[in-house]
Every structure is written in C-alpha cells, then in structure tokens.
Design a protein around this motif. Structure first.
Motif, mmCIF file in Angstrom:
data_model
loop_
_atom_site.group_PDB
_atom_site.id
_atom_site.type_symbol
_atom_site.label_atom_id
_atom_site.label_comp_id
_atom_site.label_asym_id
_atom_site.label_seq_id
_atom_site.Cartn_x
_atom_site.Cartn_y
_atom_site.Cartn_z
ATOM 1 N N ASN A 27 -7.654 8.194 -0.133
ATOM 2 C CA ASN A 27 -7.438 7.296 1.003
ATOM 3 C C ASN A 27 -7.334 5.834 0.574
ATOM 4 O O ASN A 27 -7.231 4.953 1.430
ATOM 5 N N GLY A 29 -6.165 2.396 -0.057
ATOM 6 C CA GLY A 29 -4.998 1.730 0.497
ATOM 7 C C GLY A 29 -3.973 1.334 -0.544
ATOM 8 O O GLY A 29 -2.770 1.418 -0.305
ATOM 9 N N ARG A 32 -2.075 4.565 -1.198
ATOM 10 C CA ARG A 32 -1.328 5.034 -0.028
ATOM 11 C C ARG A 32 -0.166 4.094 0.313
ATOM 12 O O ARG A 32 0.854 4.532 0.858
ATOM 13 N N SER A 33 -0.310 2.819 -0.010
ATOM 14 C CA SER A 33 0.768 1.867 0.268
ATOM 15 C C SER A 33 2.023 2.179 -0.539
ATOM 16 O O SER A 33 3.137 1.801 -0.146
ATOM 17 N N PRO A 211 -2.749 1.166 6.051
ATOM 18 C CA PRO A 211 -3.434 1.060 4.768
ATOM 19 C C PRO A 211 -2.833 -0.090 3.961
ATOM 20 O O PRO A 211 -1.643 -0.384 4.080
ATOM 21 N N HIS A 212 -3.645 -0.740 3.193
ATOM 22 C CA HIS A 212 -3.166 -1.763 2.256
ATOM 23 C C HIS A 212 -4.255 -1.957 1.222
ATOM 24 O O HIS A 212 -5.380 -1.453 1.398
ATOM 25 N N HIS A 215 -7.976 -1.707 2.043
ATOM 26 C CA HIS A 215 -8.174 -1.087 3.356
ATOM 27 C C HIS A 215 -7.747 0.368 3.277
ATOM 28 O O HIS A 215 -6.586 0.676 2.983
ATOM 29 N N SER A 216 -8.669 1.269 3.564
ATOM 30 C CA SER A 216 -8.422 2.704 3.463
ATOM 31 C C SER A 216 -7.414 3.185 4.508
ATOM 32 O O SER A 216 -7.293 2.620 5.597
ATOM 33 N N SER A 217 -6.717 4.255 4.168
ATOM 34 C CA SER A 217 -5.812 4.890 5.127
ATOM 35 C C SER A 217 -6.544 5.874 6.040
ATOM 36 O O SER A 217 -5.932 6.436 6.955
ATOM 37 N N ARG A 220 -6.274 5.571 10.004
ATOM 38 C CA ARG A 220 -4.923 5.902 10.469
ATOM 39 C C ARG A 220 -4.673 7.400 10.401
ATOM 40 O O ARG A 220 -4.194 8.019 11.359
ATOM 41 N N ASP A 221 -5.004 7.988 9.250
ATOM 42 C CA ASP A 221 -4.755 9.418 9.055
ATOM 43 C C ASP A 221 -5.516 10.260 10.080
ATOM 44 O O ASP A 221 -4.977 11.196 10.663
ATOM 45 N N ASP A 246 3.020 4.132 9.132
ATOM 46 C CA ASP A 246 3.202 5.179 8.147
ATOM 47 C C ASP A 246 4.686 5.515 8.093
ATOM 48 O O ASP A 246 5.376 5.447 9.114
#
Length: 348
Positions: A27, A29, A32-33, A211-212, A215-217, A220-221, A246
């Motif tokens: 997760n 960020g 995931r980004s 996410p960035h 910052h965890s995704s 959002r997920d 996303d």
C-alpha cells in the motif's frame, strides 16, 4: 559517447525498476503511484531502448535492451485493453426509448479554480440528467446556484478540504445520503435515481484520497472494495462515478470491477485520460463512470477544459431489458475475494 551510453543505461535501469515495483503487493504510496504513468513509462522505454542501441551494442547495452523490451511488453499489457485493439466490454446502444436514457457529467472542478462560468456553460451545453461536481467548496456551492432552476433534485455537501461534492439531478431521487465510509473528512454519495420509465438506478458518487509518496493507498483501495461489495449484494441497476484517484488499469480498479460486476466503458474504446488537463505529456484516466450490465453505452466523451486540472467526462446510457444478454459482467475469483478482504483489513 561513453558518458551518453552510461546515462542511457542508468535511465534504462530506472525505467525497468519503475515497471517492476508496482508488482509488489503493498500500500506504499510511492509504489502505488507508479501505476499511474504506465503509458509515459512505456514511451520512455521505447525511446531509451532505441537510443541506447543506436550508440552501443556491447553486452550491457544488449542485456538492458532485452530487459526494456520485456518491461515495455508488461506495460503494454496493462494499457492494451483500453485501446480500440480490443473488443469493448460495454456494448453500444442502438435505438433507445427516451424514458430509458440517462446521461451523466462528472467533473473534478479543482477547488482553487474560479472559472465558474466555464463549468456552468458546459453543463448548459451538454444538459446531462445528472451532474457530479467534486472538490467543491463554499465558493463553488454559491456559484452553482443557477443550476437549481434546471435541476430540482440535488445533494450539496461543500467542504474546504478539496473533498466537497455537489450533485444535481433532473430526475427524482430517493433516500440521498452523504456517507463517510472510511475517513471522517472524505464524503461519498449514495442515492437512488428514478428514470422516466420508473426504473430505479442506484448511484454512487466517490472521491477517495489518492496515494502518493508518504500517503498509503489503503483508504482508497478499501473504500472501493466497500462500495463494490455493496453493489454485488444488490444486483440492481447501478452507476458508480467520480474521481477515484486511480487509473483504469490498476489492480485496485480491476478488483473493484470483479467484485462489483460493473462494466468499464473505456475498455475497447480508448484511454479518455482526464488528468492532468494542463500537461498533455502527463495524463492518465482518473475519473471514472462504471455501470451495471443493465445499461448499454450510447455515447462517451471527454469534454473540453474548464480551467480545472481534470477534464470533464460524460456518458449517455440506455437501460435496456436485453442488455445483460449482450454483455459479460466481470466476475470475482476466490483470489479476488481474498484480496478484497486484505484491502479492508489494511485500514482496520
């Protein structure tokens, strides 16, 4: 030339790593980004591979070239379903009774954007049945007052933290509800929209945090999984729309589709990249409209820039009794259900 060769080799390594990192189930960020710029990374891989081979054919260059071709193939596998080279997932509608039609415009306005008139003019031109505006603060709420004359049904929840939302409907609404699914300052909308035919349609308006790096995704997920599970339980006519922060080809989006059973009109038609409106070289599809197999797609457009960092997205749908027989809704595997549970657990 030696320095240039070394530079291109280093770039090759960075691009290969950027391709492989999103394969890690995490997760974080920063990782995931990297789901977002797959098209940009693919173009950079192709250009860098050609450049490197043009100036060097030693063992290192050839090895990196092979690795870049493999990375390019991997990136292309994510992007290809969202081109005209594949069959559309959501089938096109032919003739449609007016009472079965529903059109929707989604726009992340960019809270600091004050070009209210451009947004109002666009809405007046397209005249959609439903309008979902995101990142709307008190200024946007006041400026959108003219819409109330044409949209008698509405849900207005402005906020000054870039997560306010405004929803306007020509069609009657039942039980409109603002919900805070996972974070107390990130609202979402759930309501029933009644078509002129009398058929009810469940509508969800979403705008989870992106996410960035740093910052965890996970929030959002998990929010997407929560909504997907709700949709799967009802089997009603459903539309889910918003700035999901996303991209269409991410694991999270595929998981959302598989759990919910909703169709993505982008598949087989094009990227319809909605962000970033001001930077053509850095665009990807962030704003989405998914719908259940009860609908066929009459039209889909990415609309003109209205001063935001997002382009508006617009669809015209037809609810048709024969639609489910023409389309294959995504289905969840056992692994999808396990991944969904992990996504929920990550925020508990």
């Amino acid at each position: 030339m030696a320095y240039l060769s070394i530079a291109l080799e280093l770039v090759a390594l960075l691009l290969i790593v950027a391709t492989l990192l999103p394969l890690i189930p995490t997760n974080l960020g920063v990782i995931r980004s990297l789901d977002f710029p797959r098209l940009q990374i693919a173009v950079a891989l192709a250009a860098n591979c050609v450049g490197l081979l043009a100036i060097s054919r030693d063992g290192t260059a050839l090895t990196l070239a092979v690795a870049m071709v493999a990375a390019l193939a991997l990136q292309a596998s994510y992007i290809l379903p969202f081109t005209r080279l594949t069959a559309p997932q959501a089938k096109g509608a032919g003739l449609c009774r007016p009472d079965d039609r529903i059109s929707l415009l989604v726009l992340n306005v960019l809270q600091s954007n004050r070009n209210y008139g451009a947004a109002l003019d666009l809405i007046a031109t397209k005249a959609p049945d439903l309008v979902l505006l995101l990142e709307t603060d008190a200024g946007w709420h006041a400026a959108m007052a003219p819409l109330r004359a044409h949209y008698p049904h509405r849900v207005e929840h402005p906020q000054d933290n870039t997560y306010g939302l405004l929803f306007y409907s020509r069609l009657p609404l039942r039980d409109p509800t603002i919900r805070f699914l996972l974070q107390e300052d990130v609202p979402s909308l759930r309501t029933t929209v009644v078509l002129p035919s009398g058929e009810p349609v469940t509508f969800y308006g979403l705008h989870p945090r992106p996410p960035h790096p740093g910052h965890s995704s996970a929030p959002r997920d998990a929010e997407l999984v929560v909504v997907a599970r709700e949709v799967a339980k009802t089997k009603d006519s459903t539309i889910v729309a918003g700035d999901l922060n996303d991209v269409a080809w991410s694991h999270t989006n595929r998981l959302f589709q598989n759990i919910s059973g909703l169709l993505d009109p982008r598949q087989g038609r094009g990227l319809f990249s909605t962000f970033h409106a001001q930077y053509p070289f850095a665009r990807w599809p962030l704003d989405h409209i998914f719908f259940s197999e009860h609908f066929l797609l009459s039209d889909m457009q990415r609309l003109n820039d209205v001063g935001s960092d997002h382009f508006p997205i617009w669809v015209d749908l037809c609810r048709a009794p024969h639609a489910p027989a023409q389309q294959v809704a995504p289905e969840a595997s056992e692994q999808d259900h396990r991944d969904a549970e992990k996504a929920i657990e990550a925020v508990r």
